[in-house]
Structures are given as structure tokens and as C-alpha cells.
Motif scaffolding. Structure first.
Motif, PDB file in Angstrom:
ATOM      1  N   SER A 223      -4.486   4.215  -6.836  1.00  0.00           N
ATOM      2  CA  SER A 223      -3.071   4.277  -6.983  1.00  0.00           C
ATOM      3  C   SER A 223      -2.659   2.994  -7.336  1.00  0.00           C
ATOM      4  O   SER A 223      -1.520   2.637  -7.928  1.00  0.00           O
ATOM      5  CB  SER A 223      -2.436   4.397  -5.392  1.00  0.00           C
ATOM      6  OG  SER A 223      -3.128   3.529  -4.400  1.00  0.00           O
ATOM      7  N   SER A 224      -3.399   1.804  -7.141  1.00  0.00           N
ATOM      8  CA  SER A 224      -3.013   0.594  -7.655  1.00  0.00           C
ATOM      9  C   SER A 224      -2.814   0.434  -8.973  1.00  0.00           C
ATOM     10  O   SER A 224      -1.898  -0.128  -9.572  1.00  0.00           O
ATOM     11  CB  SER A 224      -4.080  -0.511  -7.046  1.00  0.00           C
ATOM     12  OG  SER A 224      -3.909  -0.671  -5.793  1.00  0.00           O
TER      13      SER A 224
ATOM     14  N   ALA B 207       0.291   2.627 -10.095  1.00  0.00           N
ATOM     15  CA  ALA B 207       1.624   2.014  -9.988  1.00  0.00           C
ATOM     16  C   ALA B 207       1.441   0.836 -10.892  1.00  0.00           C
ATOM     17  O   ALA B 207       2.899   0.302 -11.437  1.00  0.00           O
ATOM     18  CB  ALA B 207       1.381   1.294  -8.701  1.00  0.00           C
ATOM     19  N   GLU B 208       0.384  -0.081 -11.199  1.00  0.00           N
ATOM     20  CA  GLU B 208       0.748  -1.304 -12.512  1.00  0.00           C
ATOM     21  C   GLU B 208       0.953  -0.616 -13.436  1.00  0.00           C
ATOM     22  O   GLU B 208       1.933  -1.097 -14.368  1.00  0.00           O
ATOM     23  CB  GLU B 208      -0.570  -1.839 -12.263  1.00  0.00           C
ATOM     24  CG  GLU B 208      -0.534  -3.140 -13.337  1.00  0.00           C
ATOM     25  CD  GLU B 208      -1.807  -3.861 -13.307  1.00  0.00           C
ATOM     26  OE1 GLU B 208      -2.468  -4.636 -14.362  1.00  0.00           O
ATOM     27  OE2 GLU B 208      -2.622  -3.823 -12.394  1.00  0.00           O
TER      28      GLU B 208
ATOM     29  N   VAL C 121       5.852   0.642 -10.905  1.00  0.00           N
ATOM     30  CA  VAL C 121       6.090   1.084  -9.637  1.00  0.00           C
ATOM     31  C   VAL C 121       5.303   0.185  -8.531  1.00  0.00           C
ATOM     32  O   VAL C 121       4.183  -0.097  -9.001  1.00  0.00           O
ATOM     33  CB  VAL C 121       6.642   2.428  -9.394  1.00  0.00           C
ATOM     34  CG1 VAL C 121       7.323   3.052 -10.456  1.00  0.00           C
ATOM     35  CG2 VAL C 121       5.390   3.238  -9.477  1.00  0.00           C
ATOM     36  N   THR C 122       5.790   0.436  -7.334  1.00  0.00           N
ATOM     37  CA  THR C 122       4.881   0.336  -6.158  1.00  0.00           C
ATOM     38  C   THR C 122       3.890   0.924  -5.863  1.00  0.00           C
ATOM     39  O   THR C 122       4.035   2.192  -6.020  1.00  0.00           O
ATOM     40  CB  THR C 122       5.603  -0.536  -5.076  1.00  0.00           C
ATOM     41  OG1 THR C 122       6.220   0.696  -4.552  1.00  0.00           O
ATOM     42  CG2 THR C 122       6.490  -1.638  -5.295  1.00  0.00           C
ATOM     43  N   ARG C 123       2.789   0.808  -5.127  1.00  0.00           N
ATOM     44  CA  ARG C 123       1.671   1.717  -4.518  1.00  0.00           C
ATOM     45  C   ARG C 123       2.392   2.553  -3.739  1.00  0.00           C
ATOM     46  O   ARG C 123       2.120   3.947  -3.732  1.00  0.00           O
ATOM     47  CB  ARG C 123       0.569   0.943  -3.989  1.00  0.00           C
ATOM     48  CG  ARG C 123      -0.546   0.343  -4.895  1.00  0.00           C
ATOM     49  CD  ARG C 123      -1.429  -0.369  -4.130  1.00  0.00           C
ATOM     50  NE  ARG C 123      -2.413   0.535  -2.954  1.00  0.00           N
ATOM     51  CZ  ARG C 123      -2.386   0.295  -1.860  1.00  0.00           C
ATOM     52  NH1 ARG C 123      -2.453  -1.000  -1.523  1.00  0.00           N
ATOM     53  NH2 ARG C 123      -2.944   1.006  -1.089  1.00  0.00           N
ATOM     54  N   SER C 124       3.258   2.104  -2.841  1.00  0.00           N
ATOM     55  CA  SER C 124       3.991   3.053  -1.942  1.00  0.00           C
ATOM     56  C   SER C 124       4.703   4.010  -2.833  1.00  0.00           C
ATOM     57  O   SER C 124       5.065   5.141  -2.125  1.00  0.00           O
ATOM     58  CB  SER C 124       4.827   2.146  -0.883  1.00  0.00           C
ATOM     59  OG  SER C 124       5.829   1.556  -1.590  1.00  0.00           O
ATOM     60  N   ALA C 125       5.278   3.681  -3.713  1.00  0.00           N
ATOM     61  CA  ALA C 125       6.248   4.585  -4.669  1.00  0.00           C
ATOM     62  C   ALA C 125       5.049   5.757  -5.211  1.00  0.00           C
ATOM     63  O   ALA C 125       5.482   7.006  -4.984  1.00  0.00           O
ATOM     64  CB  ALA C 125       6.782   4.174  -5.907  1.00  0.00           C
ATOM     65  N   ILE C 126       3.869   5.522  -5.369  1.00  0.00           N
ATOM     66  CA  ILE C 126       2.795   6.329  -5.728  1.00  0.00           C
ATOM     67  C   ILE C 126       2.527   7.452  -4.531  1.00  0.00           C
ATOM     68  O   ILE C 126       2.693   8.495  -4.673  1.00  0.00           O
ATOM     69  CB  ILE C 126       1.785   5.757  -6.351  1.00  0.00           C
ATOM     70  CG1 ILE C 126       1.840   4.770  -7.640  1.00  0.00           C
ATOM     71  CG2 ILE C 126       0.489   6.750  -6.890  1.00  0.00           C
ATOM     72  CD1 ILE C 126       2.174   5.726  -8.971  1.00  0.00           C
TER      73      ILE C 126
ATOM     74  N   VAL D  28       7.347  10.114 -10.961  1.00  0.00           N
ATOM     75  CA  VAL D  28       7.222   8.737 -10.527  1.00  0.00           C
ATOM     76  C   VAL D  28       7.115   7.985 -11.763  1.00  0.00           C
ATOM     77  O   VAL D  28       6.426   8.278 -12.852  1.00  0.00           O
ATOM     78  CB  VAL D  28       5.804   8.511  -9.592  1.00  0.00           C
ATOM     79  CG1 VAL D  28       4.852   8.352 -10.383  1.00  0.00           C
ATOM     80  CG2 VAL D  28       6.205   7.118  -8.842  1.00  0.00           C
ATOM     81  N   GLY D  29       7.826   6.695 -11.851  1.00  0.00           N
ATOM     82  CA  GLY D  29       7.879   5.875 -13.040  1.00  0.00           C
ATOM     83  C   GLY D  29       8.926   6.328 -14.077  1.00  0.00           C
ATOM     84  O   GLY D  29       8.974   5.594 -14.926  1.00  0.00           O
TER      85      GLY D  29
END
Length: 170
Positions: A67-68, A71-72, A76-81, A93-94
Motif C-alpha cells: 500500500s505504501s 500510495a506514493e 494519495v495516502t496509505r489510508s486512502a488506499i 483511488v487517485g
């Protein structure tokens, strides 16, 4: 007493005769060991996130290591993933949000705005002041709006052709 459900448990190369002995040796609960057996994750039990076990994430056909990384790359953030995974929206997402509804054109005293909100803000009111004045037919609020419109028209050098009445064009 019946026979034990799990025996000779191998965790990271070490064999434990019972769940209780494995739990005691690793400073874990018996429940944690049993869950790890059921999920076939004995190799990482008790190691936490540092174990290196990361779930691969697939977004719109691209598989990310974890997820990191996803997200990168997606910004977006990891929590968004994780939130998107939980709610079944991982392929959205994204991406940019869908376009929001635009307001209706609004005119008062010869001046026009793209929406009631933009009129409210330009006239120095809260963002819903004009909308609420017309929705709830508030005479006093409409009078304040008309005064603000006349003041703005004078500043701009525009003169309203409506003779002081408030008309709404929708």
C-alpha cells in the motif's frame, strides 16, 4: 479431555508441541497462534508490520508491492488506499473527483453571478445567505441583499434597470 486440535506447530523453523507452548515461547496469546495457523501465516506471527509481509495491491491493472508503494505512485495516502480497498473503490483511488454540480446563474439588480453562492460571497455574506433568503422568502435578508447589490453596482459603475426590485433568473 479431548485431543489437541493443533500439534507440532512449526514457527520460523522452531517446532512447538502445543499451541500453549508456542504462545508462551513467543510471548503471544493462544488465540494469536490459532489465527495464524488458520490463516497460514505462522512465518510472520508475532512480528508485527516489520515482518515484511505486505499485501500486494492491484489498482487499474497495475500491481504494487504494498500500500505504501501504491500510495506514493498514485499521489494519495496509505489510508486512502486502505479505505478504497475496504469500500470496494480501489480502481477509483487517485483519480480526480467527479465534477460537482454547478450552480444556476443568478441575477439581482442588473448584476449577474454564476451561482447564489458566488453572489453571497462577493456581496460579503456567508456562502448560503442569498440561497436561504430566497428559499425561506426572508424579506429582511432580501432587503440587505438589494442594498449590497446597489452598493456593488455603484462601485462598478453599473446601474440596475429593475427599479429596486429583486428578480431571480434561474
Amino acid at each position: 479431555m479431548g485431543s489437541r486440535k493443533y500439534q507440532n506447530i512449526v514457527i520460523r523453523g522452531e517446532t512447538y508441541p502445543t499451541v500453549q507452548m508456542a504462545a508462551k515461547a513467543l510471548s503471544l496469546t493462544e488465540g494469536t497462534i490459532c489465527r495464524a495457523i488458520k490463516l497460514e501465516r505462522l512465518d510472520t506471527v508475532g512480528l508485527g508490520c516489520a515482518a515484511g509481509w505486505r499485501m500486494p495491491i492491484s489498482v487499474r491493472g497495475t500491481v504494487y508491492k504494498n500500500s505504501s508503494e501504491a500510495a506514493e505512485v498514485l499521489g494519495v495516502t496509505r489510508s486512502a488506499i486502505h479505505n478504497a480497498l475496504h469500500h470496494g473503490r480501489i480502481d477509483k483511488v487517485g483519480l480526480p473527483s467527479p465534477k460537482r454540480k454547478k450552480g444556476k446563474p443568478f441575477s439581482v439588480g442588473g448584476l449577474s453571478w454564476p451561482s447564489m453562492r458566488s453572489a453571497s460571497l462577493e456581496l460579503g455574506f456567508g456562502h448560503q445567505y442569498v440561497f436561504r433568503a430566497f428559499k425561506y422568502n426572508r424579506v429582511e435578508a432580501k432587503h440587505k441583499i438589494l442594498l449590497a447589490v446597489m452598493k456593488l453596482a455603484k462601485e462598478r459603475g453599473a446601474v440596475g434597470s429593475e427599479g429596486g426590485s429583486i428578480n431571480v433568473v434561474t
